[in-house]
Scaffold this motif. Structure first.
Motif, short mmCIF file in Angstrom:
data_model
loop_
_atom_site.label_atom_id
_atom_site.label_comp_id
_atom_site.label_asym_id
_atom_site.label_seq_id
_atom_site.Cartn_x
_atom_site.Cartn_y
_atom_site.Cartn_z
N GLY A 150 -0.80 -9.24 -5.31
CA GLY A 150 0.06 -8.14 -4.87
C GLY A 150 1.18 -7.81 -5.83
O GLY A 150 1.67 -6.68 -5.83
N GLY A 151 1.60 -8.80 -6.63
CA GLY A 151 2.69 -8.56 -7.56
C GLY A 151 4.06 -8.64 -6.94
O GLY A 151 5.04 -8.15 -7.51
N TYR A 152 4.17 -9.28 -5.76
CA TYR A 152 5.45 -9.36 -5.05
C TYR A 152 6.15 -10.68 -5.35
O TYR A 152 5.52 -11.73 -5.42
N SER A 153 7.46 -10.62 -5.44
CA SER A 153 8.24 -11.83 -5.67
C SER A 153 8.39 -12.61 -4.37
O SER A 153 8.52 -12.04 -3.29
N VAL A 154 8.36 -13.95 -4.49
CA VAL A 154 8.60 -14.80 -3.32
C VAL A 154 10.04 -15.28 -3.31
O VAL A 154 10.43 -16.06 -2.44
N LEU A 155 10.82 -14.82 -4.28
CA LEU A 155 12.24 -15.15 -4.35
C LEU A 155 13.07 -13.93 -3.94
O LEU A 155 12.53 -12.85 -3.72
N GLY A 156 14.37 -14.11 -3.87
CA GLY A 156 15.24 -12.98 -3.57
C GLY A 156 15.87 -13.06 -2.20
O GLY A 156 15.77 -14.06 -1.49
N VAL A 220 3.93 -0.69 1.04
CA VAL A 220 4.41 -2.06 1.20
C VAL A 220 4.61 -2.42 2.66
O VAL A 220 3.99 -3.36 3.17
N ILE A 221 5.50 -1.72 3.35
CA ILE A 221 5.79 -2.00 4.76
C ILE A 221 5.79 -0.67 5.53
O ILE A 221 6.84 -0.19 5.96
N PRO A 222 4.60 -0.09 5.71
CA PRO A 222 4.51 1.23 6.35
C PRO A 222 4.96 1.20 7.81
O PRO A 222 4.92 0.18 8.48
N PRO A 250 7.17 -12.85 1.02
CA PRO A 250 7.03 -13.39 2.37
C PRO A 250 6.95 -12.32 3.44
O PRO A 250 6.26 -12.49 4.45
N ALA A 251 7.64 -11.19 3.25
CA ALA A 251 7.59 -10.12 4.24
C ALA A 251 6.19 -9.51 4.33
O ALA A 251 5.67 -9.27 5.43
N VAL A 252 5.58 -9.25 3.18
CA VAL A 252 4.23 -8.69 3.16
C VAL A 252 3.23 -9.68 3.76
O VAL A 252 2.36 -9.31 4.55
#
Length: 657
Positions: A150-156, A220-222, A250-252
């Motif tokens: 997905g290319g999403y960060s798990v940090l932040g 991402v979060i429709p 984590p949200a996805v």
């Protein structure tokens, strides 16, 4: 929460290890993700047997009384691709800093959907463990998959973080003003096409934030309104535009887990209806998560079920391999057969084996190594630690449990019998603190990228005893034609008498989720019912028990008439029931379970509300009493299971992740 000193991720010990497909065991030093049941010396429960028997479902998808709207599975518009190229030339460094560069580029790819794959795997999903349960083992979509594919960060920061500065607040206000202007246009809603036309190449000072708001809303979060831009994502867009990392990974993943559970309970419920007799007999479900990640996960790991991947440049996102991939025509029957016999073909580590350029997979070297936490690897090592560790995944409106120790072989680590991880009721903030808690290990073991992990001999015995052969009958689900003259529909029959007191989706030896379907009220204008599904189910069971007691006392028992009509279009995955009516088999006082859906998301950006209400209506019924007591009990249990499935489906769609 336990003291972080003891909250370690890994353990090393000497064990008899064997291939998951069997063979001669070898005594060696092995590396496991904690907790292991054997090292904890806790009583061993059986593996989760959550998949539906192949004989318990309708063979052809076209005949299923279940229609799914894949709202989160969106293909890019040509104008969107042009906008991405333009914004990339201006903001690619900011995207890399925010950890969304590959995720944004992935939105330009088109992944053709294969419904047989999606439904075939949803049948194998276990809502209790958030894993796929196959005859040969467990597997799941992990944070590593979300990072690499997905290319999403798990940090932040948590996705619901407030804006900290006046400058951010001013940009947020300008986005809201633009949103209102679009609402006053001919579209009369925050239409994505109108939004795109308003900002593409406009040179507006908020063009970048507007671009990210559309990306978040569509890919991402429709929201439940598939074609609108949601105001709820504006604060996230403002933060990302400044290079701030937000925990989209984590949200996805939480939303994917939520919607796979929604599909599973909907499939279970649809089996009560058999095949489509009319339009009135169809359940409609809305899945909001980007489930194309599920299909690409399948293609990465099951070679027999995938098309030929594209040839890509070395620096291209992993998802580019599947852009416009040729669709493989595989029936649901073939998918089921492939899953049953996939043990020797399943790829546990497709990214590491391919020497992926993903930052997380760069840690997988030719030689295994113990790496000090806080070493020069920095964020990459911390990201990998998040992938390895049990935690809570927090989305905008949902929280899901993450249990990677059940699928350690997907990380190149050995598998032991997984220990049980307690889950207490907790707020979203507490769940996020659980996710971001300090790493207790001083070093992390990173296996060689080519290492093939094994399982302990006790794990193999434990799994085979409960899973092999016909032990899937413990799933307690099979199809039986109702011999009642009032109905020709097929019905679920529970083979285990105790099933009347157990959730169909909770595997033996596991406790029900305490916050399945839990409503989070932290964001927007939510003022939803906080009662959890387990509590609703317990209330239904208590009422059913009272009805049985009344029958024993010579009074007429409460019947199991269930009539559900739902027009829900909640912000989170939803289930719509056009019409379903099961007539009582014996004398009864009918009980109607009414499920009222939420209203459409208001164009001002507020989130819709779901209400699940149970109205007990007493009315006398004079029916033929010649049916046997056993048939009466069977019918009531079957209908109650379906009602529970509908309630779970509605509540799974309650919060938005």
């Amino acid at each position: 929460m336990e003291d972080t000193v003891h909250d370690t991720i890994m353990e090393e010990r000497e064990e008899l290890m064997v291939s998951p497909t069997g063979g001669n065991p070898t005594l060696r030093i092995a590396h496991f993700l904690k907790p292991s049941a054997t090292s904890l010396d806790e009583p061993l429960s059986g593996p989760p047997v959550c998949s539906i028997s192949n004989h318990a479902t309708v063979a052809e998808l076209s005949k299923w009384p279940l229609k799914v709207a894949f709202v989160g599975w969106r293909n890019p518009q040509n104008q969107w691709r042009k906008w991405v190229r333009h914004m990339h030339s201006l903001h690619q460094l900011t995207w890399k800093k925010a950890g969304i560069h590959e995720a944004v580029m992935n939105s330009t790819y088109e992944i053709p959907r294969n419904d047989s794959l999606v439904f075939g795997f949803a049948e194998k999903w276990c809502c209790e463990t958030n894993t796929f349960v196959f005859p040969w083992g467990e597997a799941t979509i992990t944070l590593e998959d979300v990072m690499v594919l997905g290319g999403y960060s798990v940090l932040g920061d948590i996705v619901s973080s407030p804006l900290e500065t006046i400058e951010m607040e001013n940009i947020h206000k300008k986005l809201i003003q633009a949103h209102q202007e679009v609402l006053r246009s001919k579209a009369r809603k925050a239409d994505q096409s109108t939004w795109l036309a308003k900002f593409v190449g406009s040179g507006s000072e908020i063009e970048h934030e507007a671009f990210l708001a559309l990306w978040l809303s569509r890919y991402v979060i429709p929201s439940s309104s598939a074609t609108t831009v949601a105001r709820i994502v504006f604060p996230i867009a403002v933060r990302l535009a400044r290079g701030t990392k937000v925990g989209l990974g984590p949200a996805v993943l939480a939303s994917i887990y939520r919607d796979l559970s929604l599909l599973k309970v909907s499939i279970v419920g649809s089996n009560n209806l058999g095949t489509i007799d009319s339009e009135d007999n169809v359940s409609e479900v809305t899945a909001l998560a980007p489930l194309q990640l599920v299909q690409t996960w399948i293609w990465e790991r099951f070679p027999t079920l995938r098309p030929n991947p594209n040839s890509t440049e070395n620096d291209a996102p992993r998802m580019a391999r599947w852009d416009k991939a040729k669709k493989v025509n595989s029936s649901l029957k073939k998918v089921r057969q492939a899953l049953h016999s996939a043990s020797e073909h399943f790829l546990w580590r497709p990214y590491a084996m391919a020497a992926s350029r993903s930052s997380s997979c760069k840690l997988y070297q030719e030689k295994a190594e113990w790496m000090p936490v806080g070493s020069g690897f920095g964020e990459n090592l911390i990201s990998l630690a998040r992938c390895f560790r049990n935690s809570e995944l927090v989305g905008l409106k949902c929280t899901e449990q993450y249990l990677p120790h059940r699928v350690a072989m997907q990380f190149g680590l050995d598998q032991d019998i997984p220990g049980h991880v307690l889950r207490a009721k907790q707020s979203r903030q507490t769940a996020w603190e659980n996710y971001t808690r300090p790493i207790g290990d001083t070093k992390l073991y990173v296996p060689s990228r080519l290492f093939e992990a094994d399982v302990t001999t006790q794990y193999l015995d434990w799994w085979k005893q409960s899973i092999s052969g016909e032990n899937h009958e413990t799933e307690a689900v099979r199809i039986k034609k109702s011999n009642s003259s009032n109905s020709e529909r097929t019905m679920l029959q529970v083979s285990n008498e105790k099933k009347a007191d157990n959730d169909l989706l909770v595997p033996p030896g596991f406790r029900p989720k305490l916050d399945v379907g839990k409503v989070n009220t932290d964001d927007d204008d939510d003022d939803e019912d906080r009662q959890t599904i387990p509590k609703l189910v317990r209330n239904m069971r208590a009422e059913n028990f009272k009805s049985s007691s009344s029958r024993e006392n010579g009074k007429p028992s409460l019947g199991a008439q269930v009539q559900s009509r739902s027009s829900s279009t909640a912000e989170n995955g939803t289930i719509h029931k056009k019409k379903y009516l099961v007539k009582p088999v014996v004398n009864s006082i009918g009980r109607e379970l009414a499920m009222e859906g939420s209203e459409e998301e208001a164009e001002s950006g507020t989130v819709g509300r779901d209400e699940v209400s149970t109205a007990n209506k007493r009315k006398n019924s004079s029916l033929n009493t010649c049916e046997t007591l056993g048939l009466d009990l069977e019918a009531r249990i079957s209908k109650l299971e379906y009602a529970v499935a509908l309630l779970k489906a509605a509540k799974f769609g309650h919060g938005f992740g």
